[in-house]
Design an enzyme around this catalytic site. Structure first.
Site, PDB file in Angstrom:
ATOM      1  N   CYS A   2       0.842  -1.196   0.000  1.00 58.95           N
ATOM      2  CA  CYS A   2       0.000   0.000   0.000  1.00 58.95           C
ATOM      3  C   CYS A   2       0.880   1.250   0.000  1.00 58.95           C
ATOM      4  CB  CYS A   2      -0.928   0.104   1.211  1.00 58.95           C
ATOM      5  SG  CYS A   2      -1.978  -1.334   1.424  1.00 58.95           S
ATOM      6  N   ARG A  26       2.814   0.516  -5.504  1.00 59.98           N
ATOM      7  CA  ARG A  26       2.765  -0.231  -4.241  1.00 59.98           C
ATOM      8  C   ARG A  26       1.459  -0.985  -4.052  1.00 59.98           C
ATOM      9  NH1 ARG A  26       6.821   2.132  -0.867  1.00 59.98           N
ATOM     10  NH2 ARG A  26       5.997   0.993   0.890  1.00 59.98           N
ATOM     11  N   TRP A  73      -3.065  -2.426  -1.588  1.00 64.44           N
ATOM     12  CA  TRP A  73      -2.782  -3.803  -1.992  1.00 64.44           C
ATOM     13  C   TRP A  73      -3.352  -4.658  -0.871  1.00 64.44           C
ATOM     14  CZ3 TRP A  73      -0.054  -8.002   0.010  1.00 64.44           C
ATOM     15  CH2 TRP A  73       0.218  -9.046  -0.901  1.00 64.44           C
ATOM     16  N   ASN A  97      -0.328   1.619   6.004  1.00 64.81           N
ATOM     17  CA  ASN A  97       0.437   0.623   5.247  1.00 64.81           C
ATOM     18  C   ASN A  97       1.082  -0.305   6.262  1.00 64.81           C
ATOM     19  OD1 ASN A  97       2.169  -0.807   3.507  1.00 64.81           O
ATOM     20  ND2 ASN A  97       3.784   0.712   3.784  1.00 64.81           N
ATOM     21  N   GLY A  98       0.877  -1.610   6.102  1.00 62.50           N
ATOM     22  CA  GLY A  98       1.461  -2.574   7.045  1.00 62.50           C
ATOM     23  C   GLY A  98       0.403  -3.568   7.468  1.00 62.50           C
ATOM     24  N   GLU A 470      14.331 -16.680 -13.787  1.00 68.06           N
ATOM     25  CA  GLU A 470      13.879 -15.293 -13.924  1.00 68.06           C
ATOM     26  C   GLU A 470      12.920 -15.177 -15.127  1.00 68.06           C
ATOM     27  OE1 GLU A 470      13.650 -12.673 -12.409  1.00 68.06           O
ATOM     28  OE2 GLU A 470      13.626 -10.997 -13.796  1.00 68.06           O
ATOM     29  N   LYS A 474       9.123 -13.865 -14.872  1.00 68.27           N
ATOM     30  CA  LYS A 474       8.621 -12.734 -15.669  1.00 68.27           C
ATOM     31  C   LYS A 474       7.353 -13.141 -16.403  1.00 68.27           C
ATOM     32  CE  LYS A 474      10.203 -10.060 -14.324  1.00 68.27           C
ATOM     33  NZ  LYS A 474      11.261 -10.023 -13.375  1.00 68.27           N
ATOM     34  N   GLU A 477       4.355 -13.625 -14.051  1.00 66.02           N
ATOM     35  CA  GLU A 477       3.939 -12.370 -13.403  1.00 66.02           C
ATOM     36  C   GLU A 477       3.021 -11.522 -14.273  1.00 66.02           C
ATOM     37  OE1 GLU A 477       7.807 -10.543 -12.273  1.00 66.02           O
ATOM     38  OE2 GLU A 477       6.778 -10.131 -10.389  1.00 66.02           O
ATOM     39  N   HIS A 493      14.795 -36.101 -13.794  1.00 62.68           N
ATOM     40  CA  HIS A 493      14.495 -36.517 -12.419  1.00 62.68           C
ATOM     41  C   HIS A 493      13.063 -36.205 -12.016  1.00 62.68           C
ATOM     42  CE1 HIS A 493      18.626 -37.616 -11.738  1.00 62.68           C
ATOM     43  NE2 HIS A 493      19.008 -36.440 -12.232  1.00 62.68           N
ATOM     44  N   LYS A 593       4.797  -3.482  -6.400  1.00 62.21           N
ATOM     45  CA  LYS A 593       6.228  -3.328  -6.674  1.00 62.21           C
ATOM     46  C   LYS A 593       7.066  -3.531  -5.427  1.00 62.21           C
ATOM     47  CE  LYS A 593       9.635  -2.091  -9.366  1.00 62.21           C
ATOM     48  NZ  LYS A 593      10.045  -3.176 -10.274  1.00 62.21           N
TER      49      LYS A 593
HETATM   50  O1  M6R Z   1      12.539  -4.553  -4.247  1.00 61.00           O
HETATM   51  P1  M6R Z   1      13.090  -5.941  -4.169  1.00 61.00           P
HETATM   52  O2  M6R Z   1      14.181  -6.208  -5.138  1.00 61.00           O
HETATM   53  O3  M6R Z   1      13.483  -6.316  -2.774  1.00 61.00           O
HETATM   54  O4  M6R Z   1      11.858  -6.881  -4.552  1.00 61.00           O
HETATM   55  C1  M6R Z   1      11.958  -8.262  -4.510  1.00 61.00           C
HETATM   56  C2  M6R Z   1      10.811  -8.918  -5.220  1.00 61.00           C
HETATM   57  O5  M6R Z   1       9.600  -8.587  -4.598  1.00 61.00           O
HETATM   58  C3  M6R Z   1      10.744  -8.518  -6.694  1.00 61.00           C
HETATM   59  O6  M6R Z   1      11.935  -8.821  -7.363  1.00 61.00           O
HETATM   60  C4  M6R Z   1       9.577  -9.246  -7.385  1.00 61.00           C
HETATM   61  O7  M6R Z   1       9.827 -10.606  -7.470  1.00 61.00           O
HETATM   62  C5  M6R Z   1       9.338  -8.628  -8.770  1.00 61.00           C
HETATM   63  N1  M6R Z   1       7.934  -8.488  -8.985  1.00 61.00           N
HETATM   64  C6  M6R Z   1       9.926  -9.422  -9.870  1.00 61.00           C
HETATM   65  O8  M6R Z   1       9.591  -8.954 -11.135  1.00 61.00           O
END
Ligand code: M6R
Length: 598
Positions: A2, A26, A73, A97-98, A470, A474, A477, A493, A593
């Protein structure tokens, strides 16, 4: 997660709405504001993106000098209008936020005292508690102070109280918060990026300091302000808003990587890296989440290969719960784009409590992780707005690469010729990356095919296994296609059981000492009729019969920089798949984010 923001200024609604735009990364499932207008708190909320709130606000002429705002969020309670913030009780309105971990217990008590709750959020207990203590003739400050002693968990709070004086209060515990003094007003927000051009002076509050923002000043309740002031560059926030002609921030950020790496290869930060005594180190532990964790996984291979240092990597959410052993002469590196990830921050605090030497590798310079670590290195990627991390990853890798070279140098485990070769490879990096990006239309063709499937399996080997991971992250996501990644040798395996005509396999296949082994894995895939896609060296095509669209060619390049280059087609694949499927590339569902809750 948030985002929260507050302003005491002429027409306070404008900086709050502008700031919410910058905070949407956020969370974006609902938003809302409370404004003190004509001696009354007016609260307007809307489900969904900020534009929905703006539309509502455009239908009424609200003005006022004291305003708080929130972009959500969802943690507790569905993403709907009732659960959107601010939450109000009587003359108290709160953005949070929290997570208030003991909210059920508090809610029970408040209900017994006659309070009625509207939402299913944890946050709503806060205005009720403050209001309860105000009704017991406490002053505003006393009521807030008393209320926060009841709260367990993490919070950054913006509190608007309509009383004999109109004040905005801000307070935090284990959640990010900045307080700012501008020429035209006073502000509070989740981060400095949210603040507009008016805010030059930034304060970083300590846990449970209560700040009062009124029309004359910022007051630290009970004390006068005597804190370090960090100056931010106001240009950053203005620049943030532009996609510079691209369809999405993510697209802009992918194509920006060439310039960023050019800058990183020209600027010598080597002096900074030499502040670390790698010679005496017995162990490096690298801790991170998500994409940053995959950067750590690649870094491990470089530190081990070039500097012969023992490296452990760990997922931040696991690290402090598994009783990790912190040794003498250990360097614990915390990687985080945002510098605010709650799990990574908690892991950093744990490592510090065990007397480890800590280093933060962050993109946001003044973030909490940057401020709390013993050493901080920036990755200089500039603001990353797309929720799916792209340019931060390649910049994290670039810095790790430079650190590994410095470590190898200090430990005298590499001869001059090898050292020169590594430095030369790094200098070539942006130019090779440029060539890959110039072939982006080839990747559009591959994405068109891949996005017809519901699942994709990614394979890599060595330092390219984290790149395959990765790539899978991506894709899932932003396109919501289910994707998993394995080290290619692991296929037999277990995952091989999944292979059939409906399970495409994407392999990263460079020309190196493992090519023969990888070719065998590829044969195993083809023998099971799984659709095969390759991102690899041209020579691979001599061995494997593939259609044009199923192959993305990587230009020849030194082995050392392969991970940084081969992530580019992965990013493009995810981007184009999401675009073709009509998904919101920058703001994928359920994600935020900066993950500031555990
Ligand atoms: O800000 P940070 O690098 O600590 O964030 C870590 C993850 O939350 C962040 O990399 C997340 O996996 C992204 N959405 C990846 O695209």
């Amino acid at each position: 997660m948030c985002g929260i923001i507050g302003a005491v200024a002429e027409s306070a609604i404008k900086p709050v709405l502008d700031g919410l735009g910058r905070l949407e990364y956020r969370g974006y499932d609902s938003s809302g504001i409370s404004i003190l207008s004509n001696n009354e708190i007016q609260t307007i909320k809307a489900r969904g993106k900020l534009n929905n709130l703006k539309q509502r606000l455009s239908m009424q002429a609200l003005e006022g000098k004291c305003c708080i705002g929130h972009t959500r969020w969802a943690t507790h309670g569905k993403p709907n209008e009732t659960n959107a913030h601010p939450h109000q009780c009587g003359q108290v309105s709160v953005v949070h936020n929290g997570i208030i971990e003991n909210y059920l217990e508090l809610k029970r008590k408040l209900v017994q005292w006659g309070h009625h709750f509207n939402s299913s959020t944890d946050s709503e207990v806060v205005p009720h508690l403050i209001n309860h203590y105000l009704s017991q003739q406490m002053t505003q400050e006393e009521a807030i102070e008393k209320a926060i002693t009841q709260l367990k968990g993490s919070y950054a709070l913006g509190i608007l109280i309509n009383g004999s004086s109109n004040n905005l209060y801000a307070i935090k515990q284990d959640s990010p918060l900045v307080i700012s003094q501008g020429n035209n007003g006073f502000y509070m927000a989740s981060d400095a990026m949210a603040l507009g051009a008016d805010s030059a002076k930034i304060y970083y509050p300590k846990d449970n300091e209560i700040f009062q923002l009124n029309s004359h000043e910022i007051k630290l309740c009970g004390n006068s302000i005597n804190k370090k002031i960090h100056y931010i560059n106001n240009q950053n926030s203005a620049k943030l808003i532009s996609k510079e002609g691209h369809n999405s921030f993510m697209e802009k950020e992918i194509f920006e990587q060439v310039d960023l790496l050019k800058r990183l290869s020209v600027n010598s930060h080597a002096n900074k890296y030499s502040t670390i005594n790698f010679k005496e180190l017995k162990k490096i532990t690298i801790i991170a989440c998500g994409t940053s964790y995959y950067a750590a996984s690649v870094a491990k291979t470089w530190f081990e290969k070039y500097a012969h240092i023992l490296v452990e990597i760990d997922i931040a959410s696991e690290y402090r719960y598994r009783s990790p052993i912190v040794t003498d002469n250990e360097l614990a590196i915390f990687v985080s784009q945002s510098g605010e990830t709650a799990d990574t921050l908690a892991a950093l605090r744990y490592a510090k409590s065990k007397k480890a030497q800590t280093l933060a590798l962050v993109n946001v310079a003044n973030s909490t992780i940057a401020r709390e670590a013993n050493f901080t290195f920036e990755i200089y990627a500039g603001p990353e707005i797309g929720v799916a991390s792209t340019k931060a990853f390649s910049c994290q890798l670039a810095i790790f690469y430079k650190m590994a070279i410095e470590a190898a140098k200090q430990r005298e485990l590499i001869n001059n010729a090898e050292l020169k070769q590594l430095i030369f490879s790094f200098a070539q990096l942006p130019y090779i990356m440029e060539k890959v990006l110039q072939r982006c239309t080839d990747m559009k063709a591959m994405a068109k095919k891949i996005c017809k499937y519901s699942n994709v399996l990614f394979l890599g080997r060595g330092a390219l296994t984290p790149i395959a991971q990765e790539g899978a992250l991506k894709l899932k996501e932003i396109s919501y296609i289910h994707a998993e990644a394995y080290a290619a040798g692991e296929l037999k395996h277990g995952p091989i059981a999944l292979l059939d005509e409906q399970m495409p396999v994407l392999v990263i296949a460079p020309k190196n000492n493992l090519t023969d082994k990888l070719l065998s894995n590829i044969q195993e895939v083809q023998a099971r009729n799984a659709p095969l896609f390759i991102i690899g060296d041209k020579s691979i095509r001599e061995y494997i019969n593939l259609q044009e669209d199923d192959f993305f060619e990587l230009p020849p390049m030194p082995e050392a920089i392969l991970p940084i280059i081969s992530v580019i087609p992965m990013q493009l694949l995810a981007l184009y798949s999401a675009q073709i499927l009509g998904k919101n590339v920058d703001q994928p569902r359920n994600l935020a984010k900066s993950v500031t809750v555990e």
